[in-house]
Design an enzyme around this catalytic site. Sequence first.
Site, PDB file in Angstrom:
ATOM      1  N   TYR A  31       8.367  69.136  22.122  1.00 31.57           N
ATOM      2  CA  TYR A  31       9.762  69.469  22.172  1.00 31.57           C
ATOM      3  C   TYR A  31      10.627  68.338  22.812  1.00 31.57           C
ATOM      4  O   TYR A  31      11.453  68.912  22.670  1.00 31.57           O
ATOM      5  CB  TYR A  31       8.947  70.317  23.897  1.00 31.57           C
ATOM      6  CG  TYR A  31      10.095  70.359  25.154  1.00 31.57           C
ATOM      7  CD1 TYR A  31      10.710  71.792  24.931  1.00 31.57           C
ATOM      8  CD2 TYR A  31      10.447  69.305  26.319  1.00 31.57           C
ATOM      9  CE1 TYR A  31      11.817  71.936  25.721  1.00 31.57           C
ATOM     10  CE2 TYR A  31      11.057  69.386  27.009  1.00 31.57           C
ATOM     11  CZ  TYR A  31      11.678  70.459  26.621  1.00 31.57           C
ATOM     12  OH  TYR A  31      12.713  71.299  28.002  1.00 31.57           O
ATOM     13  N   LYS A  82      14.500  68.249  21.964  1.00 32.27           N
ATOM     14  CA  LYS A  82      15.413  68.229  22.502  1.00 32.27           C
ATOM     15  C   LYS A  82      15.979  66.788  22.580  1.00 32.27           C
ATOM     16  O   LYS A  82      17.370  65.877  22.371  1.00 32.27           O
ATOM     17  CB  LYS A  82      14.596  67.957  23.856  1.00 32.27           C
ATOM     18  CG  LYS A  82      14.248  69.286  24.918  1.00 32.27           C
ATOM     19  CD  LYS A  82      15.173  69.988  24.765  1.00 32.27           C
ATOM     20  CE  LYS A  82      15.806  70.469  25.908  1.00 32.27           C
ATOM     21  NZ  LYS A  82      16.791  71.371  26.470  1.00 32.27           N
ATOM     22  N   SER A 121       8.086  75.696  33.142  1.00 33.22           N
ATOM     23  CA  SER A 121       7.909  74.311  33.558  1.00 33.22           C
ATOM     24  C   SER A 121       7.334  74.976  35.232  1.00 33.22           C
ATOM     25  O   SER A 121       6.603  74.131  35.272  1.00 33.22           O
ATOM     26  CB  SER A 121       9.414  74.297  34.369  1.00 33.22           C
ATOM     27  OG  SER A 121       9.984  74.694  34.876  1.00 33.22           O
TER      28      SER A 121
END
Length: 355
Positions: free
Chosen positions: A183, A187, A225
């Site tokens: 991840y 990003k 999240s």
Amino acid sequence: MEDGGESCKSAPAIDEATTYCVTGATGYVGSWLVKALLLKGCKVHATVRNIEKASYLIPKWKNEERLKIFKADLHDEGSFDEALQNCDGVFHVAASMEFNINKDQANVESYVQSNIIDPAIKGTLNLLKSCKRSKSVKRVILTSSISTITAKDSNGNWKPVVDESCQVSVDHVWNTRASGWVYVLSKLLTEEAAFKFANENSLDLVSVITTTVAGPFLTSTLPSSVRVLLSPITNDPELFPILKAVNARMGSIGLVHIEDICNAHIFLMEHPNSKGRYLCCTQNCHLSRLVELLAQSCPCPCPSTTINWSDDGGRVIPSIISSKKLKDLGFEYKHGVETVINQSIKFCKECGYLP
């Protein structure tokens, strides 16, 4: 990482005549952002990959007369052209949520590059190309992540203050492969490619570097999240190591309420002087303190409260994760850390995700 290029168009002001496109509208931030914009009186073009998934959210969004839903796929160039017609600005929230890859050591790099990183970059560039073709889009707000930031310098020493310039090294991520590394790379490299394209094509691009986003949610499933935040009390074997990896890289956990992160997106879209990257963090606290706050708010069995935190290097005072650049423009947060935690747990209990 470079800032977005200068644009000949001025940033749009929020009013009832303003129309925005929100990508990833069925996600946590995207769905709340759609709701926030509609409440402000804006018209919204919400893009989704699956129209059926949006049906759950439509009653929650309300104001259907100002909402249009479009099916669009980041992997298909031109897929967003229709959705961007007559839009003043674009909030690019959609992103892959792959954290780790269980592949053998020999093939893992090529697999991640070709199956996750390249498609993520291509998808964002496809959207930006549609923005460039648009005759109306004046600014693009890109949702980035604290995963692109580190609190350590090149010598491994803690920095007293962490801001937008404290970017993690791509080579370091590849070499260490800490929990959640896929991840992080996605990003980091996607944002880098987006700003490069924006600079080369005079596209006004601003990114919002989100810390851990939590609080209430509109989605039918528990957002990733929020699951990461609650992992110390749920003892999630996949997500708790990610929280520990963030703490190891940052020296603390930065938090922001869902309402504040969406307000920050809108604020930066509206502000005529916003440019480049903006770190959005209400407050940060060491993981051991976070676990204490979670246990206080949710007095249920909490195995993680007994964990020895000595592997955090004995750090007592964490680096300050600074939102100075954002605050200097005039942005103000509404919710503190305790509110973020308490509302997250309260909402999860009401929805049956916590006992």
